[in-house]
Design a protein around this motif. Structure first.
Motif, PDB file in Angstrom:
ATOM      1  N   ASN A   1       0.835  -1.197   0.000  1.00 23.22           N
ATOM      2  CA  ASN A   1       0.000   0.000   0.000  1.00 23.22           C
ATOM      3  C   ASN A   1       0.873   1.252   0.000  1.00 23.22           C
ATOM      4  O   ASN A   1       0.624   2.205  -0.743  1.00 23.22           O
ATOM      5  N   THR A   2       1.928   1.220   0.810  1.00 22.99           N
ATOM      6  CA  THR A   2       2.870   2.339   0.853  1.00 22.99           C
ATOM      7  C   THR A   2       3.611   2.492  -0.469  1.00 22.99           C
ATOM      8  O   THR A   2       3.699   3.593  -1.028  1.00 22.99           O
ATOM      9  N   LEU A   3       4.137   1.375  -0.987  1.00 18.88           N
ATOM     10  CA  LEU A   3       4.911   1.430  -2.225  1.00 18.88           C
ATOM     11  C   LEU A   3       4.031   1.844  -3.405  1.00 18.88           C
ATOM     12  O   LEU A   3       4.463   2.605  -4.273  1.00 18.88           O
ATOM     13  N   GLY A   4       2.804   1.352  -3.442  1.00 19.14           N
ATOM     14  CA  GLY A   4       1.888   1.698  -4.531  1.00 19.14           C
ATOM     15  C   GLY A   4       1.524   3.168  -4.510  1.00 19.14           C
ATOM     16  O   GLY A   4       1.447   3.819  -5.566  1.00 19.14           O
ATOM     17  N   LEU A   5       1.302   3.704  -3.321  1.00 24.01           N
ATOM     18  CA  LEU A   5       0.977   5.131  -3.194  1.00 24.01           C
ATOM     19  C   LEU A   5       2.143   5.990  -3.660  1.00 24.01           C
ATOM     20  O   LEU A   5       1.969   6.953  -4.418  1.00 24.01           O
ATOM     21  N   LEU A   6       3.357   5.642  -3.219  1.00 21.26           N
ATOM     22  CA  LEU A   6       4.532   6.392  -3.633  1.00 21.26           C
ATOM     23  C   LEU A   6       4.743   6.308  -5.143  1.00 21.26           C
ATOM     24  O   LEU A   6       5.033   7.316  -5.796  1.00 21.26           O
ATOM     25  N   LEU A   7       4.590   5.118  -5.705  1.00 24.07           N
ATOM     26  CA  LEU A   7       4.787   4.933  -7.140  1.00 24.07           C
ATOM     27  C   LEU A   7       3.784   5.748  -7.942  1.00 24.07           C
ATOM     28  O   LEU A   7       4.151   6.438  -8.909  1.00 24.07           O
ATOM     29  N   GLY A   8       2.509   5.686  -7.570  1.00 21.26           N
ATOM     30  CA  GLY A   8       1.485   6.425  -8.299  1.00 21.26           C
ATOM     31  C   GLY A   8       1.729   7.918  -8.281  1.00 21.26           C
ATOM     32  O   GLY A   8       1.626   8.592  -9.316  1.00 21.26           O
ATOM     33  N   MET A   9       2.087   8.467  -7.120  1.00 14.68           N
ATOM     34  CA  MET A   9       2.325   9.903  -7.018  1.00 14.68           C
ATOM     35  C   MET A   9       3.603  10.305  -7.738  1.00 14.68           C
ATOM     36  O   MET A   9       3.684  11.385  -8.319  1.00 14.68           O
ATOM     37  N   MET A  10       4.614   9.431  -7.724  1.00 13.84           N
ATOM     38  CA  MET A  10       5.853   9.727  -8.451  1.00 13.84           C
ATOM     39  C   MET A  10       5.599   9.827  -9.952  1.00 13.84           C
ATOM     40  O   MET A  10       6.167  10.688 -10.634  1.00 13.84           O
ATOM     41  N   ILE A  11       4.749   8.962 -10.469  1.00 13.67           N
ATOM     42  CA  ILE A  11       4.424   8.996 -11.899  1.00 13.67           C
ATOM     43  C   ILE A  11       3.702  10.300 -12.246  1.00 13.67           C
ATOM     44  O   ILE A  11       4.015  10.960 -13.242  1.00 13.67           O
ATOM     45  N   LEU A  12       2.749  10.695 -11.405  1.00 13.90           N
ATOM     46  CA  LEU A  12       2.013  11.939 -11.654  1.00 13.90           C
ATOM     47  C   LEU A  12       2.945  13.148 -11.595  1.00 13.90           C
ATOM     48  O   LEU A  12       2.862  14.049 -12.439  1.00 13.90           O
ATOM     49  N   VAL A  13       3.840  13.171 -10.607  1.00 15.85           N
ATOM     50  CA  VAL A  13       4.779  14.285 -10.481  1.00 15.85           C
ATOM     51  C   VAL A  13       5.729  14.328 -11.668  1.00 15.85           C
ATOM     52  O   VAL A  13       6.047  15.405 -12.192  1.00 15.85           O
ATOM     53  N   SER A  14       6.192  13.163 -12.113  1.00 17.11           N
ATOM     54  CA  SER A  14       7.084  13.093 -13.275  1.00 17.11           C
ATOM     55  C   SER A  14       6.416  13.673 -14.508  1.00 17.11           C
ATOM     56  O   SER A  14       7.031  14.439 -15.263  1.00 17.11           O
ATOM     57  N   MET A  15       5.145  13.338 -14.699  1.00 14.75           N
ATOM     58  CA  MET A  15       4.420  13.847 -15.867  1.00 14.75           C
ATOM     59  C   MET A  15       4.178  15.345 -15.750  1.00 14.75           C
ATOM     60  O   MET A  15       4.282  16.087 -16.737  1.00 14.75           O
ATOM     61  N   LEU A  16       3.869  15.815 -14.537  1.00 12.44           N
ATOM     62  CA  LEU A  16       3.666  17.248 -14.325  1.00 12.44           C
ATOM     63  C   LEU A  16       4.948  18.026 -14.592  1.00 12.44           C
ATOM     64  O   LEU A  16       4.936  19.093 -15.208  1.00 12.44           O
ATOM     65  N   ALA A  17       6.060  17.483 -14.117  1.00 11.04           N
ATOM     66  CA  ALA A  17       7.346  18.167 -14.275  1.00 11.04           C
ATOM     67  C   ALA A  17       7.686  18.361 -15.747  1.00 11.04           C
ATOM     68  O   ALA A  17       8.284  19.384 -16.125  1.00 11.04           O
ATOM     69  N   ARG A  18       7.312  17.423 -16.581  1.00 11.36           N
ATOM     70  CA  ARG A  18       7.655  17.488 -18.005  1.00 11.36           C
ATOM     71  C   ARG A  18       6.855  18.565 -18.749  1.00 11.36           C
ATOM     72  O   ARG A  18       7.201  18.934 -19.862  1.00 11.36           O
ATOM     73  N   THR A  19       5.797  19.051 -18.143  1.00 13.22           N
ATOM     74  CA  THR A  19       5.013  20.116 -18.787  1.00 13.22           C
ATOM     75  C   THR A  19       5.566  21.503 -18.465  1.00 13.22           C
ATOM     76  O   THR A  19       5.147  22.494 -19.062  1.00 13.22           O
ATOM     77  N   GLY A  20       6.486  21.592 -17.503  1.00 13.02           N
ATOM     78  CA  GLY A  20       7.011  22.890 -17.069  1.00 13.02           C
ATOM     79  C   GLY A  20       6.166  23.533 -15.992  1.00 13.02           C
ATOM     80  O   GLY A  20       6.327  24.725 -15.690  1.00 13.02           O
ATOM     81  N   PHE A  21       5.282  22.746 -15.377  1.00  8.70           N
ATOM     82  CA  PHE A  21       4.339  23.267 -14.390  1.00  8.70           C
ATOM     83  C   PHE A  21       5.039  23.947 -13.216  1.00  8.70           C
ATOM     84  O   PHE A  21       4.660  25.045 -12.792  1.00  8.70           O
ATOM     85  N   PHE A  22       6.067  23.304 -12.671  1.00  6.69           N
ATOM     86  CA  PHE A  22       6.724  23.835 -11.477  1.00  6.69           C
ATOM     87  C   PHE A  22       7.466  25.135 -11.776  1.00  6.69           C
ATOM     88  O   PHE A  22       7.459  26.065 -10.970  1.00  6.69           O
ATOM     89  N   GLU A  23       8.102  25.202 -12.932  1.00 11.79           N
ATOM     90  CA  GLU A  23       8.781  26.437 -13.321  1.00 11.79           C
ATOM     91  C   GLU A  23       7.775  27.560 -13.525  1.00 11.79           C
ATOM     92  O   GLU A  23       8.012  28.710 -13.132  1.00 11.79           O
ATOM     93  N   TYR A  24       6.639  27.230 -14.125  1.00 20.48           N
ATOM     94  CA  TYR A  24       5.567  28.214 -14.334  1.00 20.48           C
ATOM     95  C   TYR A  24       5.104  28.777 -12.992  1.00 20.48           C
ATOM     96  O   TYR A  24       4.971  30.001 -12.827  1.00 20.48           O
ATOM     97  N   VAL A  25       4.852  27.897 -12.037  1.00 14.74           N
ATOM     98  CA  VAL A  25       4.373  28.318 -10.720  1.00 14.74           C
ATOM     99  C   VAL A  25       5.411  29.212 -10.036  1.00 14.74           C
ATOM    100  O   VAL A  25       5.062  30.248  -9.448  1.00 14.74           O
ATOM    101  N   ALA A  26       6.690  28.835 -10.126  1.00 13.75           N
ATOM    102  CA  ALA A  26       7.748  29.612  -9.475  1.00 13.75           C
ATOM    103  C   ALA A  26       7.833  31.022 -10.050  1.00 13.75           C
ATOM    104  O   ALA A  26       7.918  32.008  -9.306  1.00 13.75           O
TER     105      ALA A  26
END
Length: 309
Positions: free
Chosen positions: A58-83
């Protein structure tokens, strides 16, 4: 030699070598976990089946799922835009810049991996500080400290929270209700300390405020269409986190469901997305679960808990 003593020596030895940093922590953890299983089988207090059962998927699955979402968000430039977007709101004032960037980082870290958030926001923060001619140290300290502070507030904000929630059966709302007020106080205390400790740096008169105003946050976005889709999915995931207890859904299922929907809808380069997943972290936690399982099977944890209970 008793199973208590052997399991304790292996476990303490594993953590000692992790702290010494003579080798990568994942290598040390996997070695310690393997040794625990081998010795446990030999002495009859642990088994391969028990080792596998000790891993909290349950812990590993939660971490994996959120890591995938963050990885995809990062590739759009979302974090740089927010900053960049938030930095422009400060109009160059160092204290307002620290306050706004720190607040945004705190909020993002409540729902996303805080390490990744800092890694992506920090370079932009340094760039903004260079443009304004001010010290980046207070800004970086604020993002680091307030990211950790925000991560404590929710079930998904920090890996230890994930493990505690999974082991104790605590929901997303349980963490939010009991920890959010404490986090708010800690957040204010951190801001006060930063304001005091870096009062000289924050009193600097910024240069090139006009250059900051000219920065276009939209140029940081690489894929608007994917970003919109991902924000919709992330919003759905956060909503399900609030409702998962009522719907009898595991947090890991919610995160992996969100990741699968995002992958299916956005259709990114999967190899690139998975390359950004911190597999070493997942393996590290899996190994620690196996090591702790050895302590449990040896009876040491129950022996230690008897005086308390």
């Amino acid at each position: 030699m008793s199973a208590y003593l052997v399991s304790a020596v292996i476990f303490i030895g594993t953590f000692t070598f992790i702290l010494l940093e003579k080798a990568h922590r994942t290598i040390v953890a996997v070695t310690g976990a393997s040794l625990m299983v081998v010795v446990g089988i030999g002495m009859g207090f642990y088994s391969q089946e028990a080792a596998l059962a000790s891993v909290d998927f349950n812990t590993l699955g939660l971490l994996l799922g959120m890591m995938i979402l963050v990885s995809m968000l990062a590739r759009t430039g979302f974090f740089e835009y927010v900053a960049i977007f938030t930095a422009k709101r400060s109009k160059g004032n160092p204290w307002y810049l620290l306050l706004i960037l720190g607040t945004v980082t705190t909020f993002l870290s409540m729902f996303l991996d805080n390490v990744t958030t800092i890694v992506l926001i920090a370079p932009v923060t340094v760039l903004i500080a260079e443009i304004l001619g001010i010290s980046p140290v207070p800004l970086l300290m604020a993002t680091a400290l307030l990211s950790d502070t925000g991560g404590v507030a929710t079930l998904v904000g920090d890996p230890p929270n994930v493990m505690i929630g999974s082991a104790a059966g605590l929901s997303f709302n349980d963490f939010l209700i009991h920890l959010a007020p404490i986090v708010l106080v800690a957040w204010l205390v951190v801001l006060f300390l930063l304001r005091f400790l870096f009062r000289r740096e924050l009193a600097q008169k910024p240069r090139n405020v006009g250059a900051l105003a000219k920065l276009d946050e939209n140029t940081a976005l690489h894929d608007r269409e994917s970003l919109i889709k991902l924000l919709i999915v992330l919003g759905g995931v956060i909503l399900l986190f609030f409702l998962h207890n009522r719907l009898h859904l595991k947090p890991a299922f919610v995160a992996l469901l969100g990741a699968s929907v995002a992958l299916l809808w956005v259709q990114p380069d999967v190899d690139e997305v998975l390359r950004d997943v911190e597999w070493s972290v997942l393996l590290f936690f899996a190994a620690l679960f196996v090591a702790v399982g050895g302590l449990q099977s040896s009876g040491l944890l129950n022996w230690l808990a008897e005086p308390i209970t």
